[in-house]
Design a protein around this motif. Structure first.
Motif, PDB file in Angstrom:
ATOM      1  N   LYS A 191      35.658  -1.620  41.847  1.00  0.00           N
ATOM      2  CA  LYS A 191      35.850  -0.311  41.246  1.00  0.00           C
ATOM      3  C   LYS A 191      36.329  -0.532  39.824  1.00  0.00           C
ATOM      4  CE  LYS A 191      36.907   2.136  45.495  1.00  0.00           C
ATOM      5  NZ  LYS A 191      35.786   3.044  45.554  1.00  0.00           N
TER       6      LYS A 191
ATOM      7  N   THR B 118      37.534   1.502  36.179  1.00  0.00           N
ATOM      8  CA  THR B 118      37.937   2.769  35.590  1.00  0.00           C
ATOM      9  C   THR B 118      37.382   2.819  34.176  1.00  0.00           C
ATOM     10  OG1 THR B 118      40.019   1.858  34.769  1.00  0.00           O
ATOM     11  CG2 THR B 118      40.054   2.912  36.935  1.00  0.00           C
TER      12      THR B 118
ATOM     13  N   LYS C  21      38.424   7.546  34.842  1.00  0.00           N
ATOM     14  CA  LYS C  21      37.571   7.911  35.976  1.00  0.00           C
ATOM     15  C   LYS C  21      37.121   6.640  36.696  1.00  0.00           C
ATOM     16  CE  LYS C  21      33.456  10.422  37.304  1.00  0.00           C
ATOM     17  NZ  LYS C  21      32.215  11.025  36.864  1.00  0.00           N
ATOM     18  N   VAL C  22      37.211   6.644  38.041  1.00  0.00           N
ATOM     19  CA  VAL C  22      36.859   5.478  38.839  1.00  0.00           C
ATOM     20  C   VAL C  22      35.364   5.494  39.156  1.00  0.00           C
ATOM     21  CG1 VAL C  22      37.248   4.246  41.015  1.00  0.00           C
ATOM     22  CG2 VAL C  22      39.159   5.369  39.853  1.00  0.00           C
TER      23      VAL C  22
ATOM     24  N   ASP D 121      32.222   3.183  41.215  1.00  0.00           N
ATOM     25  CA  ASP D 121      31.909   2.133  42.179  1.00  0.00           C
ATOM     26  C   ASP D 121      30.811   1.248  41.611  1.00  0.00           C
ATOM     27  OD1 ASP D 121      33.663   2.969  44.275  1.00  0.00           O
ATOM     28  OD2 ASP D 121      32.290   4.630  44.639  1.00  0.00           O
TER      29      ASP D 121
ATOM     30  N   VAL E 187      39.951  -1.901  39.183  1.00  0.00           N
ATOM     31  CA  VAL E 187      40.868  -1.494  40.243  1.00  0.00           C
ATOM     32  C   VAL E 187      40.952  -2.647  41.221  1.00  0.00           C
ATOM     33  CG1 VAL E 187      41.295   0.153  42.101  1.00  0.00           C
ATOM     34  CG2 VAL E 187      40.244   0.920  39.962  1.00  0.00           C
TER      35      VAL E 187
END
Length: 167
Positions: A4, A6, A10-11, A13, A79
């Motif tokens: 993940k 950012t 905003k995250v 995938d 992340v």
């Protein structure tokens, strides 16, 4: 392998779908082929994505990357899946599905010891197979989904015994 990232808070995938002959990434469900990778380190770089060359500059700032591209500045970070307890987040004692799919194979059984990052199960989602790693060192408590069983996003597939119990 799923991670993940950012981007300005905003995250997103990101999954590595293929490494050869070119790197193919699936970002938020959209596939992108990367034919030219930039070198490591800070400075001006170039990357080729989907046949388009993209120029950018980047700088490492502690655990984040600051990227300048097209007159805009972006703050990019990774992340840590282990700080969230698995690919789908949650506690360190649960291995969750990052997206809906089916279990292809199970590499461990209840009672087996695992090391952080060791593959526990292989899943298939969106025609991509991904090995889900153990979020920490420990012992497999339960395998909730076996080969061929389907699951939804964030569904717990494997649990580890809580830390502090037998290992």
């Amino acid at each position: 392998m799923a991670i993940k990232l950012t981007l300005d808070g905003k995250v997103h995938d990101v999954t590595i779908a293929r490494r050869r002959p070119h790197l193919v990434l699936v970002i938020d469900g959209v596939e992108h082929e990367v034919t030219s990778l930039p070198g490591l380190g800070d400075g001006r770089k170039s990357i080729s994505v989907g046949g388009h060359d993209v120029e950018f500059a980047r700088a490492l700032l502690r655990d984040r990357q600051i990227v300048r591209m097209g007159g805009r500045t972006f703050d990019v970070g990774v992340v840590d899946p282990f700080s969230q307890g698995g690919a789908g987040g949650g506690g360190q004692d649960a291995l969750k599905a990052p997206m809906p799919g089916a279990v292809v194979s199970v590499q461990k059984q209840a009672g087996d010891k695992v090391a952080r990052g060791e593959a526990v199960v292989t899943i298939e989602s969106m025609k991509l197979q991904t090995a889900l790693p153990a979020p920490r060192d420990g012992v497999i408590a339960k395998i909730l989904k076996g080969e061929g069983e389907t699951f939804e996003k964030d569904e717990v597939i494997v649990t580890l015994e809580p830390e502090g119990e037998k290992a």
